[in-house]
Design a protein around this motif. Structure first.
Motif, mmCIF file in Angstrom:
data_model
loop_
_atom_site.group_PDB
_atom_site.id
_atom_site.type_symbol
_atom_site.label_atom_id
_atom_site.label_comp_id
_atom_site.label_asym_id
_atom_site.label_seq_id
_atom_site.Cartn_x
_atom_site.Cartn_y
_atom_site.Cartn_z
ATOM 1 N N THR A 138 -2.643 9.882 19.118
ATOM 2 C CA THR A 138 -2.026 9.225 18.674
ATOM 3 C C THR A 138 -2.470 8.556 17.322
ATOM 4 O OG1 THR A 138 -1.932 8.687 21.136
ATOM 5 C CG2 THR A 138 -0.703 6.584 19.432
ATOM 6 N N LEU A 139 -3.372 7.928 17.641
ATOM 7 C CA LEU A 139 -3.681 7.267 15.972
ATOM 8 C C LEU A 139 -3.504 8.207 14.649
ATOM 9 C CD1 LEU A 139 -5.126 4.291 14.690
ATOM 10 C CD2 LEU A 139 -7.255 4.971 15.149
ATOM 11 N N ARG A 140 -4.624 8.917 15.177
ATOM 12 C CA ARG A 140 -3.836 10.915 13.771
ATOM 13 C C ARG A 140 -3.168 10.568 13.567
ATOM 14 N NH1 ARG A 140 -7.836 13.986 11.420
ATOM 15 N NH2 ARG A 140 -9.347 13.243 13.083
ATOM 16 N N TYR A 141 -2.012 11.242 14.361
ATOM 17 C CA TYR A 141 -0.536 11.102 14.410
ATOM 18 C C TYR A 141 -0.126 9.578 13.183
ATOM 19 C CZ TYR A 141 4.194 12.596 15.133
ATOM 20 O OH TYR A 141 5.617 12.772 13.899
ATOM 21 N N LEU A 142 0.001 8.782 13.505
ATOM 22 C CA LEU A 142 0.175 7.757 12.702
ATOM 23 C C LEU A 142 -0.663 7.913 11.412
ATOM 24 C CD1 LEU A 142 0.609 5.760 15.821
ATOM 25 C CD2 LEU A 142 2.309 6.635 14.939
ATOM 26 N N LEU A 143 -1.993 8.058 11.370
ATOM 27 C CA LEU A 143 -2.540 7.947 9.909
ATOM 28 C C LEU A 143 -2.301 9.383 8.928
ATOM 29 C CD1 LEU A 143 -5.649 8.099 11.751
ATOM 30 C CD2 LEU A 143 -5.151 6.054 9.705
ATOM 31 N N LEU A 144 -1.502 10.578 9.598
ATOM 32 C CA LEU A 144 -1.032 11.334 9.050
ATOM 33 C C LEU A 144 0.905 11.068 8.403
ATOM 34 C CD1 LEU A 144 -2.211 14.304 10.952
ATOM 35 C CD2 LEU A 144 -2.711 13.836 8.051
ATOM 36 N N THR A 145 1.402 10.110 9.495
ATOM 37 C CA THR A 145 2.620 10.212 9.388
ATOM 38 C C THR A 145 2.111 8.680 7.951
ATOM 39 O OG1 THR A 145 3.316 9.992 11.697
ATOM 40 C CG2 THR A 145 4.352 8.475 9.383
ATOM 41 N N ALA A 146 1.309 8.176 7.957
ATOM 42 C CA ALA A 146 1.996 7.229 7.307
ATOM 43 C C ALA A 146 1.147 7.436 5.432
ATOM 44 C CB ALA A 146 0.607 6.119 6.883
ATOM 45 N N ALA A 147 0.640 8.818 5.308
ATOM 46 C CA ALA A 147 0.030 9.084 4.161
ATOM 47 C C ALA A 147 1.482 10.789 3.806
ATOM 48 C CB ALA A 147 -1.087 10.557 4.895
ATOM 49 N N LEU A 148 2.118 11.265 4.849
ATOM 50 C CA LEU A 148 2.452 12.116 4.310
ATOM 51 C C LEU A 148 4.412 11.333 3.998
ATOM 52 C CD1 LEU A 148 1.942 15.242 6.765
ATOM 53 C CD2 LEU A 148 1.810 15.240 4.741
ATOM 54 N N LEU A 149 4.750 10.264 4.365
ATOM 55 C CA LEU A 149 6.075 9.169 4.304
ATOM 56 C C LEU A 149 5.670 8.565 2.861
ATOM 57 C CD1 LEU A 149 7.860 9.294 7.746
ATOM 58 C CD2 LEU A 149 7.542 10.852 5.814
ATOM 59 N N THR A 183 0.890 -1.041 0.090
ATOM 60 C CA THR A 183 -0.096 -0.090 0.317
ATOM 61 C C THR A 183 0.896 1.346 0.123
ATOM 62 O OG1 THR A 183 -1.252 -1.226 0.845
ATOM 63 C CG2 THR A 183 -1.686 1.487 1.559
ATOM 64 N N PRO A 184 1.458 1.770 -0.863
ATOM 65 C CA PRO A 184 2.582 3.064 -1.629
ATOM 66 C C PRO A 184 1.226 4.055 -0.962
ATOM 67 C CG PRO A 184 1.475 2.289 -2.945
ATOM 68 C CD PRO A 184 1.329 0.912 -2.606
ATOM 69 N N VAL A 185 0.017 4.524 -1.124
ATOM 70 C CA VAL A 185 -0.414 5.804 -0.823
ATOM 71 C C VAL A 185 -1.931 5.181 0.127
ATOM 72 C CG1 VAL A 185 -2.485 6.596 -2.025
ATOM 73 C CG2 VAL A 185 -0.264 6.493 -3.304
ATOM 74 N N LEU A 186 -1.893 5.788 1.151
ATOM 75 C CA LEU A 186 -2.896 5.013 2.298
ATOM 76 C C LEU A 186 -4.305 6.316 1.629
ATOM 77 C CD1 LEU A 186 -2.977 4.921 5.373
ATOM 78 C CD2 LEU A 186 -3.408 6.998 5.894
ATOM 79 N N SER A 187 -5.279 5.250 2.185
ATOM 80 C CA SER A 187 -6.876 5.489 1.266
ATOM 81 C C SER A 187 -6.856 6.570 1.861
ATOM 82 C CB SER A 187 -7.960 4.396 1.537
ATOM 83 O OG SER A 187 -7.328 4.222 3.063
ATOM 84 N N GLY A 188 -8.052 7.489 1.993
ATOM 85 C CA GLY A 188 -8.878 8.407 2.023
ATOM 86 C C GLY A 188 -9.496 7.879 3.486
ATOM 87 N N ASP A 189 -9.710 7.017 4.267
ATOM 88 C CA ASP A 189 -10.516 6.760 5.771
ATOM 89 C C ASP A 189 -9.253 6.090 6.239
ATOM 90 O OD1 ASP A 189 -9.899 3.904 4.295
ATOM 91 O OD2 ASP A 189 -12.465 4.160 5.114
ATOM 92 N N GLY A 190 -7.621 6.205 5.881
ATOM 93 C CA GLY A 190 -7.075 5.333 6.884
ATOM 94 C C GLY A 190 -7.539 4.011 7.526
ATOM 95 N N GLY A 191 -7.990 3.136 6.441
ATOM 96 C CA GLY A 191 -8.502 1.742 6.882
ATOM 97 C C GLY A 191 -7.350 0.775 7.047
ATOM 98 N N ASP A 192 -5.963 1.095 5.912
ATOM 99 C CA ASP A 192 -5.388 0.300 5.400
ATOM 100 C C ASP A 192 -3.752 0.726 6.081
ATOM 101 O OD1 ASP A 192 -4.850 3.302 3.596
ATOM 102 O OD2 ASP A 192 -5.142 1.607 2.137
ATOM 103 N N LEU A 193 -4.395 1.282 6.919
ATOM 104 C CA LEU A 193 -3.200 2.253 8.043
ATOM 105 C C LEU A 193 -1.841 0.760 8.513
ATOM 106 C CD1 LEU A 193 -2.034 4.367 9.440
ATOM 107 C CD2 LEU A 193 -2.786 3.140 11.188
ATOM 108 N N ALA A 194 -2.205 0.047 8.643
ATOM 109 C CA ALA A 194 -0.841 -1.390 9.192
ATOM 110 C C ALA A 194 -0.084 -1.684 7.827
ATOM 111 C CB ALA A 194 -1.438 -2.172 9.427
ATOM 112 N N ALA A 195 -0.884 -2.001 6.530
ATOM 113 C CA ALA A 195 -0.437 -2.091 5.342
ATOM 114 C C ALA A 195 0.594 -1.007 4.715
ATOM 115 C CB ALA A 195 -1.061 -3.278 4.633
#
Length: 385
Positions: free
Chosen positions: A290-301, A220-232
Motif C-alpha cells: 500500500t505504501l509503495r503504491y502511494l509513493l508511486l502515485t506521488a512520483a507519477l502525479l 514538494t512538487p517533486v518526490l525525493s528518491g527515497d520517498g521520505g517527503d511523501l506526505a508533503a
C-alpha cells in the motif's frame, strides 16, 4: 521526448541502439541486462550532474563496468564450433553512452586513463570525447559542441566552431563546464533537461522507511528518491496539482479509500482511509505494498512533470491486484512525461503494452551479450576521439 537511446561497452550491453516511445517497457529474464540498461540511463543523467566518474569508480572502476566479452564474435564462436575467446583488438577500449531527443542529441565516450598505474586515481575513467548535435544522428555538419581530449569547441551564430575551453580536466564534462547562456546555450539547455530526469528504484517501504513517520514539510512538487517527503508531496498535489487524478488513482487501487494529511507544528503525516475501518490508518500502519503504491502515485502525479521518469521494478511489494491500477496510473502520467519502465511483472507489462504510443523490448542473453530481437535500430554515430 527521447527518440533514441544508445549504449556501447557497458557490462552486457556491447552495442545497443533502441528507439524509444512515450512509454518504453523493458522486460526479460533475470540476468538478461535489464539492470544494466537502467544503470546506463542513470549514468547518462549523472554526466549532467558531474557525478558520472564517481559513479563508475563506485562500481569498481571502468574495468569492472566494461563489456567483458571479446571485441567481436567470429562465425565459429556463434555456431559453437569453437569456444568464445579473445581476438586481436582493433578498436580502443571505451564505454559510450548517448541519446537523441526531438531537437538535440548528446553522446559521451569514456576510456582508460592515460596514466593508468601511475596515479592513485587509476580507477577513474577519462572522458575522451563528447558531442552535442542538432537532429537525429551526429554528423560533421550538425555538431553544435564537441570535445576531444581537453579541448571544447562550440558552434557560434556565424557557423564557426570556436574553442571555448582548451584545458578541460579529463574527469570533467563539457556539459558541466562549457554550458553558458552566451557561448554554450544549447549545452545549457540539454544539461538542465538531463538534470530534470527522475529515477525511482529505492522507494523505501520497510519498517524504518522515512515516509512512515511525521516529517517537517514544505511545498514538494517533486518526490525525493527515497520517498521520505511523501506526505508533503501528496499535499502539494492536493493544493496545486491533479487533485482529481490523485483521488481516482487511490480509489482505483483501494475502492472507497482516500488519504488525509495531518499537520502538527509543521510536521506532515500521511493518513489513509480504507473502506470498512472506523479510523484512518497512519503511514506507520500501512502494508509495504500500500505504501509503495502511494509513493508511486506521488512520483507519477508530480505537479512539475519531468521530461523523463524511469521506474525500475515498480511492482516490488505490490499485490497482483494493484498491477492494473499501477499500469493505468503510469498511462495517465505518460500524457505529460515520457516513462521508461523496467519490469519482469508480465501482468503490468501486458497492461501497459496496450497503451497508446508504447514500445516493448524483451532482453535476452546470447553469448553473454544483451540482445533485443526484431529492432529496427535508428541511425546512430558516435563522436570520434
Amino acid at each position: 521526448m527521447i527518440l533514441t537511446l544508445a549504449v556501447s561497452g557497458y557490462r552486457s550491453l556491447r552495442d545497443l541502439v533502441l528507439p524509444l516511445d512515450r512509454i518504453t517497457l523493458v522486460t526479460g529474464a533475470n540476468g538478461s541486462g535489464k539492470s544494466s540498461l537502467y544503470r546506463s540511463i542513470r549514468l547518462l543523467a549523472e554526466v549532467a550532474q558531474g557525478q558520472a566518474i564517481a559513479s563508475l569508480a563506485a562500481e569498481g572502476g571502468l574495468n569492472s563496468t566494461l563489456w567483458a566479452g571479446p571485441e567481436a564474435f567470429s562465425r565459429a564462436m556463434k555456431t559453437g564450433e569453437q569456444p568464445v575467446q579473445g581476438v586481436l583488438r582493433k578498436g580502443v577500449v571505451s564505454l559510450k553512452l548517448g541519446f537523441a531527443d526531438e531537437d538535440y542529441g548528446y553522446a559521451i565516450d569514456l576510456g582508460l586513463p592515460a596514466d593508468a598505474g601511475h596515479s592513485m586515481f587509476s580507477m577513474d575513467p577519462e572522458i575522451k570525447a563528447e558531442a552535442l548535435w542538432a537532429g537525429e544522428a551526429l554528423s560533421r555538419s550538425n555538431e553544435i559542441a564537441g570535445r576531444n581530449g581537453p579541448a571544447v569547441r562550440v558552434l557560434n551564430e556565424r557557423g564557426q566552431r570556436l574553442p571555448v575551453l582548451q584545458n578541460l580536466a579529463r574527469f570533467d564534462s563539457m556539459m558541466t563546464h562549457a554550458a553558458d547562456p552566451k557561448d554554450g546555450l544549447e549545452l545549457l539547455v540539454m544539461r538542465e533537461r538531463m538534470r530534470a530526469w527522475r529515477f525511482y528504484d529505492h522507494l523505501r517501504t520497510d519498517r524504518d522507511a522515512p515516509s512512515r513517520f511525521p516529517k517537517v514539510g514544505t511545498r514538494t512538487p517533486v518526490l525525493s528518491g527515497d520517498g521520505g517527503d511523501l506526505a508533503a508531496a501528496l499535499q502539494t498535489i492536493l493544493e496545486i496539482g491533479d487533485e482529481r487524478g490523485l483521488a481516482d488513482a487511490i480509489d482505483d487501487a483501494f475502492p472507497g479509500g482516500g488519504i488525509e494529511i495531518s499537520v502538527n507544528d509543521g510536521y506532515f503525516e500521511l493518513l489513509m482511509r480504507q473502506k470498512g475501518l472506523l479510523r484512518p490508518l497512519r503511514a506507520s500502519e500501512l502494508s509495504d505494498g500500500t505504501l509503495r503504491y502511494l509513493l508511486l502515485t506521488a512520483a507519477l502525479l508530480s505537479p512539475r512533470p519531468a521530461p523523463l521518469v524511469v521506474l525500475n521494478e515498480p511492482e516490488t511489494s505490490l499485490h497482483p491486484a494493484l498491477l492494473e491500477p499501477l499500469a493505468r496510473l503510469i498511462g495517465r502520467a505518460a500524457q505529460k512525461t515520457q516513462v521508461i519502465v523496467v519490469s519482469h511483472a508480465l501482468p503490468l507489462v501486458s497492461e501497459l503494452a496496450a497503451e497508446k504510443d508504447c514500445v516493448r523490448y524483451e532482453l535476452r542473453k546470447e553469448l553473454g551479450e544483451t540482445v533485443v530481437d526484431g529492432v529496427d535500430a535508428p541511425r546512430w554515430a558516435w563522436p570520434k576521439r
